[in-house]
Design a protein around this motif. Structure first.
Motif, PDB file in Angstrom:
ATOM      1  N   GLU A 163      34.779  31.106 -22.637  1.00 53.08           N
ATOM      2  CA  GLU A 163      33.640  32.550 -22.419  1.00 53.08           C
ATOM      3  C   GLU A 163      33.205  33.102 -23.653  1.00 53.08           C
ATOM      4  OE1 GLU A 163      38.538  34.305 -20.540  1.00 53.08           O
ATOM      5  OE2 GLU A 163      37.217  34.460 -23.028  1.00 53.08           O
ATOM      6  N   MET A 164      33.294  32.593 -24.980  1.00 55.10           N
ATOM      7  CA  MET A 164      31.740  33.009 -25.896  1.00 55.10           C
ATOM      8  C   MET A 164      30.939  32.438 -25.495  1.00 55.10           C
ATOM      9  SD  MET A 164      32.900  36.129 -27.517  1.00 55.10           S
ATOM     10  CE  MET A 164      32.056  35.741 -28.836  1.00 55.10           C
ATOM     11  N   LYS A 166      29.519  30.662 -22.944  1.00 54.74           N
ATOM     12  CA  LYS A 166      29.119  31.145 -21.851  1.00 54.74           C
ATOM     13  C   LYS A 166      28.523  32.398 -22.040  1.00 54.74           C
ATOM     14  CE  LYS A 166      30.619  32.886 -17.214  1.00 54.74           C
ATOM     15  NZ  LYS A 166      31.354  32.750 -15.829  1.00 54.74           N
ATOM     16  N   LYS A 167      28.523  33.749 -22.361  1.00 52.45           N
ATOM     17  CA  LYS A 167      27.883  34.903 -22.812  1.00 52.45           C
ATOM     18  C   LYS A 167      26.906  34.365 -23.502  1.00 52.45           C
ATOM     19  CE  LYS A 167      28.756  39.269 -24.659  1.00 52.45           C
ATOM     20  NZ  LYS A 167      29.942  40.220 -25.475  1.00 52.45           N
ATOM     21  N   GLU A 170      24.327  32.590 -21.572  1.00 49.80           N
ATOM     22  CA  GLU A 170      23.569  33.153 -20.730  1.00 49.80           C
ATOM     23  C   GLU A 170      22.497  34.724 -21.386  1.00 49.80           C
ATOM     24  OE1 GLU A 170      26.816  33.777 -16.652  1.00 49.80           O
ATOM     25  OE2 GLU A 170      27.381  35.277 -18.719  1.00 49.80           O
ATOM     26  N   GLU A 171      23.403  35.676 -22.322  1.00 52.51           N
ATOM     27  CA  GLU A 171      22.137  35.861 -23.435  1.00 52.51           C
ATOM     28  C   GLU A 171      20.899  35.009 -24.335  1.00 52.51           C
ATOM     29  OE1 GLU A 171      24.690  38.640 -25.192  1.00 52.51           O
ATOM     30  OE2 GLU A 171      25.131  39.306 -23.407  1.00 52.51           O
ATOM     31  N   GLN A 202      35.659  27.031 -18.698  1.00 57.34           N
ATOM     32  CA  GLN A 202      34.558  28.573 -18.349  1.00 57.34           C
ATOM     33  C   GLN A 202      32.961  28.570 -17.587  1.00 57.34           C
ATOM     34  OE1 GLN A 202      37.119  30.613 -18.610  1.00 57.34           O
ATOM     35  NE2 GLN A 202      38.138  29.350 -18.885  1.00 57.34           N
ATOM     36  N   SER A 333      29.467  37.511 -33.231  1.00 58.18           N
ATOM     37  CA  SER A 333      29.141  39.316 -33.243  1.00 58.18           C
ATOM     38  C   SER A 333      30.009  40.527 -33.735  1.00 58.18           C
ATOM     39  CB  SER A 333      29.595  39.327 -31.728  1.00 58.18           C
ATOM     40  OG  SER A 333      29.965  38.526 -31.196  1.00 58.18           O
TER      41      SER A 333
END
Length: 350
Positions: A163-164, A166-167, A170-171, A202, A333
């Motif tokens: 999940e991390m 993927k973020k 994307e970012e 994910q 983060s």
């Protein structure tokens, strides 16, 4: 007058005899009290038998070292003699070690087994010989003889890191990434596959993400070599943007390989397991390691040994049950969470 003297003498003799008669009564009571004391002494509970247990891990990485510390701390707190050993990823050595403990007639074994199936035979045989068995880190399939166990949810460990990642893709990478997977499938197939599936699942809805490599490398030195080779081999194909590693040694080795190759800022690492080295790498200015999902090996080891000792002492719980110990996400983060984890880890291992 003679009559009076005679009466006085008779009274004196009577008093004297009465006084003498009192002593035997007292002296007769003494043996009775002594016998009673002896009976109480003989009926006192015998001293508790010294318990001897073994704590077994399977390799020399930070995760297993912390798990072993958990074994030792639990045994110390519960007043039990504990022997620790390492099977060094050798199934034959594991079986031999278990058989040795059986012959030594110790009371129980807390173990991180090498395989959820092939480790069963020796452990079941030890149980049948009277040893209590508890299991940490790996869930055995259909093992009703296990007095308890503690492990992580392996799919969830991969999922949380995925999940991390993927973020991040994307970012930071515009939704595009070439990803290399480093796991330990030939060592622990079920556990490694669950973690990999959790991670990869994910990324499935990102059309521009490609898994370009999937290799085994679970020890640190091995991972340095394998990931270094992957980086070189993929230079002409567009490079590698993300490396995900399924365990402690793989994660640390991957970070070192990226740094050695001069790829910091171009290739980013996500991984599994957390200890002092991963904390330092997340906080490093090189910006290579982005996130790990950490287990709690110390607590897994502690709880696994604790349930074993309780079972030996007669505090038996639900046999065949293994409890999930939640993982924790550590990332760049949220450095406050990383620092908090490091503080707790230091307290547990000092």
């Amino acid at each position: 007058m003679k009559k009076i003297i005679a009466l006085l003498l008779a009274g004196t003799m009577t008093l004297s005899m009465s006084a003498c008669g009192a002593k035997p009564a007292a002296s007769e009571a003494a043996p009775a009290e002594s016998a009673s004391a002896e009976t109480a002494s003989s009926e006192a509970a015998p001293a508790e038998k010294e318990i001897t247990v073994a704590g077994v891990v399977f390799q020399e990485d930070q995760f297993m070292k912390l798990m072993q510390k958990g074994y030792e701390e639990a045994a110390k707190n519960l007043g039990v003699k504990c022997m620790v050993s390492n099977t060094n990823n050798d199934q034959a050595k594991e079986a031999e070690l278990i058989n040795t403990y059986v012959s030594q007639k110790i009371d129980g074994i807390a173990i991180a087994p090498l395989n959820d199936q092939s480790s069963m035979q020796a452990l079941k045989a030890a149980s049948e010989k009277g040893l209590e068995i508890s299991v940490g880190n790996t869930k055995l399939k259909d093992a009703p003889f296990v007095c308890g166990g503690y492990t992580s949810d392996n799919y969830m460990l991969g999922q949380q890191t995925g999940e991390m990642a993927k973020k991040f893709i994307e970012e930071k990478l515009g939704g595009k990434a070439r990803v290399a997977v480093v796991q330990f499938k030939s060592q622990l197939p079920t556990q490694s596959t669950e973690r990999m599936n959790g991670f990869v699942d994910q990324l499935k809805d990102l059309p521009n993400v490609e898994i370009v490599a999937d290799q085994d490398a679970w020890m640190q030195d091995q991972a340095v070599q394998v990931v270094g080779d992957l980086l070189t081999a993929n230079d002409a194909k567009g490079g590698i943007d993300i490396v995900w590693a399924a365990n402690d040694g793989g994660t640390i080795g991957a970070v070192m390989a990226v740094k050695n190759a001069g790829k910091a800022g171009k290739t980013f690492v996500f991984g599994t397991d957390a200890a002092e080295q991963q904390v330092a790498m997340i906080k490093s200015d090189d910006n290579i390691l982005q996130c790990v999902t950490g287990q709690d090996p110390f607590q897994i080891g502690y709880n696994t040994m604790e349930v074993l000792i309780k079972a030996i002492r007669g505090e038996k719980g639900e046999y065949g049950k293994e409890t999930i110990v939640p993982g924790i996400v550590l990332s760049r983060s949220d450095i406050a969470a990383v620092d908090a984890f490091a503080t707790v880890l230091a307290e547990k291992t000092k």
